[in-house]
Design an enzyme around this catalytic site. Structure first.
Site, PDB file in Angstrom:
ATOM      1  N   SER A 109       0.998  -1.183   0.281  1.00 32.49           N
ATOM      2  CA  SER A 109       0.074   0.111  -0.275  1.00 32.49           C
ATOM      3  C   SER A 109       0.652   1.441   0.471  1.00 32.49           C
ATOM      4  O   SER A 109       2.289   1.358   0.382  1.00 32.49           O
ATOM      5  CB  SER A 109      -0.602   0.307   1.351  1.00 32.49           C
ATOM      6  OG  SER A 109      -0.292  -0.314   2.297  1.00 32.49           O
ATOM      7  N   LYS A 110       0.354   2.346  -0.584  1.00 32.03           N
ATOM      8  CA  LYS A 110       0.854   3.392  -0.518  1.00 32.03           C
ATOM      9  C   LYS A 110       1.309   4.121   0.599  1.00 32.03           C
ATOM     10  O   LYS A 110       2.873   5.096   1.371  1.00 32.03           O
ATOM     11  CB  LYS A 110       0.650   4.384  -1.372  1.00 32.03           C
ATOM     12  CG  LYS A 110      -0.889   4.997  -1.505  1.00 32.03           C
ATOM     13  CD  LYS A 110      -1.375   5.935  -1.908  1.00 32.03           C
ATOM     14  CE  LYS A 110      -2.795   6.369  -1.740  1.00 32.03           C
ATOM     15  NZ  LYS A 110      -3.178   7.351  -2.930  1.00 32.03           N
TER      16      LYS A 110
END
Length: 485
Positions: free
Chosen positions: A255-256
């Site tokens: 995930s970012k």
RNA sequence: GGCCCCAUCGUCUAGUCAGGUCCAGGACAUCAGGUUUUCAUCCUGAGAACAGGGGUUCGAAUCCCCUUGGGGUCACCA
């Protein structure tokens, strides 16, 4: 290796920056297509109008092309199955879903999203299985048609058998079986008239003649729904390959928040496409000969989709860094220089010709292309002057540094030929004569010339800087030392 | 929580399908040396894993079961 031509695809959603996971899956898809003489298609999955971002599509194209993961058919290229944008294929989905409605494999559902959300809350409270309660499942056909004709808002759902089980073979994991009672009556067409991923994906894969569905593992659990749709549409199944999900260090889905995931970011940092592809290939696959540094061509020769591992690979930038350095050093100098230029890492106002002079001095030290500028500013500009402390090595003294620099300055101002070998020999001779340890001369000299504690070989630095610059900088350092004592 | 997937060094993995050649191999990282004017490159070496428990078998990292752990998924998002 499979010899029948594979028609494969990726279907990214234009909802943001181009994602590293898209490249990961694209790599496997495209490679299989190339290995079998098939086609690799790009389809834009833009059925979610609320998350749609107009700029995203072009960014996805650019990032994939930059990596060299080009496609044979797509929205920008066209092809025999056009259009390749799902938002432009609504008529086809409508037609298919009408067919499903007629055959009884689908039904209209008039429940509102709010009602269903409440039901879900209740189910959660009572610790029941979450899912659609089946309210509209057995609605009278005539009533259903009438309400639809009066334009009452509704969705269309898949009628999943209550009993039995659905199974399919995942070519990486083996047989997967799921009881039908665990499968929800999936929405096929949303209130806004657009299809959900599940319907559009199956209809398009059939229409496009997709033979192998290679996608991320997060889709594994919804594959039975897709199988049911294939069956309702009376079409044979493609091969399914669910590749492992890239992970954060804590093993959650990448995930970012916890990792850089935008392909644009990697490009801006100066990662080579060769290194990124190499790294991605190593996530879940390993070369039979153990040689871990390789290019796309060799990957295409060696790759076997069925040998992808089932584990969950942690995305570790440290290894990417190593690979990037390896690829930088593998590239021939002209090519590397051209790449630095193309990618915009040449410092302002510097020509490729100028850069060519210093590049050989820093290749061994570069991890990312973005380092080119900080590692070479001493060459293109007069650096900030070193401090007196900089000029005195740990075991040295200001007097010693001063003497060493003065002697070097004098040597360079003499008629000594300004050539690497000659300067090197003269400095060695001076060192021997004065009985100085090398670092006592070279550390002050390093700071005098580059204002850094780490630099390329100083003889090379001098050669590339030219006699006048070298003398000026040494004299500048001498002045600094003189002022401080 | 239900269901599904997964499980070898810190990390990526080989070996698992066809059990013995594995007191488990490679790579990154780490540490220690070497080369060296610094940093880096390069070279050498070290430590570091079959999640646990039951089976099956002459023999299990490899096959079976259970437990544990991790992940995914349960949207009118993909």
């Amino acid at each position: 290796m499979s010899s029948t031509p594979a028609r494969v695809r990726i279907a990214p959603s234009p909802t943001g920056d181009p994602h590293v996971g898209t490249a990961y899956v694209a790599l496997f898809n495209r490679t299989l297509a190339r290995q079998t003489g098939g086609q690799f298609l790009l389809r834009i999955d833009d059925t979610d109008r609320s998350r749609y971002q107009a700029s995203s599509e072009q960014k996805i194209f650019d990032a994939l092309r930059w990596l060299g993961l080009d496609w044979d058919e797509g929205p920008d290229l066209g092809g025999p199955c056009a259009p390749y944008r799902q938002s432009e294929r609504n008529a086809i989905y409508q037609q298919k879903v009408d067919h499903l409605l007629e055959s009884g494999n689908a039904y209209r559902c008039f429940c509102s999203a709010e009602t269903l959300a409440e039901v879900r809350e209740k189910q959660k409270q009572d610790k029941l299985r979450l899912g659609y309660p089946g309210t509209c499942r057995d609605l009278d056909a005539v009533e259903s048609s009438q309400r639809a004709a009066k334009e009452e808002p509704h969705v269309i759902r898949l009628r999943v058998p209550v009993e039995g089980e659905t199974c399919f073979v995942d070519q990486i994991r083996g047989e997967i079986r799921i009881a039908n009672c665990e499968i929800d009556d999936q929405v096929l067409i949303k209130t806004d008239g657009f299809p959900t991923y599940h319907l559009a994906n199956v209809v398009d894969d059939i229409e496009f003649g997709i033979t192998h569905v290679i996608r991320a593992e997060e889709w594994l659990i919804s594959t039975p729904k897709h199988v049911l749709i294939y069956q309702a549409l009376e079409h044979p199944l493609p091969g399914f390959f669910h590749v492992p999900l890239l992970r954060n260090a804590d093993h959650s889905k990448i995930s970012k928040r916890k990792n850089p995931v935008s392909l644009d970011w990697f490009r801006e940092q100066g990662y080579l496409k060769e290194a990124i592809l190499n790294f991605l290939a190593l996530m879940g696959w390993s070369p039979p000969d153990g040689q871990e540094v390789f290019d796309l061509d060799r990957f295409q020769q060696e790759f076997n989709i069925e040998k992808i591992s089932t584990g969950a690979p942690v995305f570790d930038l440290v290894k990417l860094d190593w690979l990037n350095g390896m690829h930088i050093r593998k590239m021939d100098p002209d090519q590397l220089l051209q790449r630095i230029d193309e990618e915009g890492f040449l410092p302002q106002g510097v020509s490729p010709q100028q850069a060519a002079a210093v590049l050989p001095l820093v290749v061994e030290r570069m991890v990312r292309l973005a380092e080119f500028e900080p590692r070479t500013t001493w060459f293109f500009n007069l650096p900030e002057p070193p401090t007196p402390e900089d000029l005195v090595p740990r075991k040295g003294s200001p007097e010693q540094s001063l003497e060493a620099l003065q002697a070097t300055s004098a040597l360079l101002k003499s008629d000594l030929p300004f050539q690497a070998e000659a300067v090197n020999e003269a400095l060695d001779a001076m060192l021997a004569e004065k009985q100085w340890k090398k670092p006592l001369l070279f550390m002050p000299l390093r700071f005098a010339l580059t204002s850094r504690s780490d630099s390329p070989d100083l003889i090379e630095v001098m050669m590339v800087l030219g006699r006048d610059n070298v003398i000026d900088r040494i004299d500048r350092a001498i002045a600094i030392l003189e002022c401080s004592t």
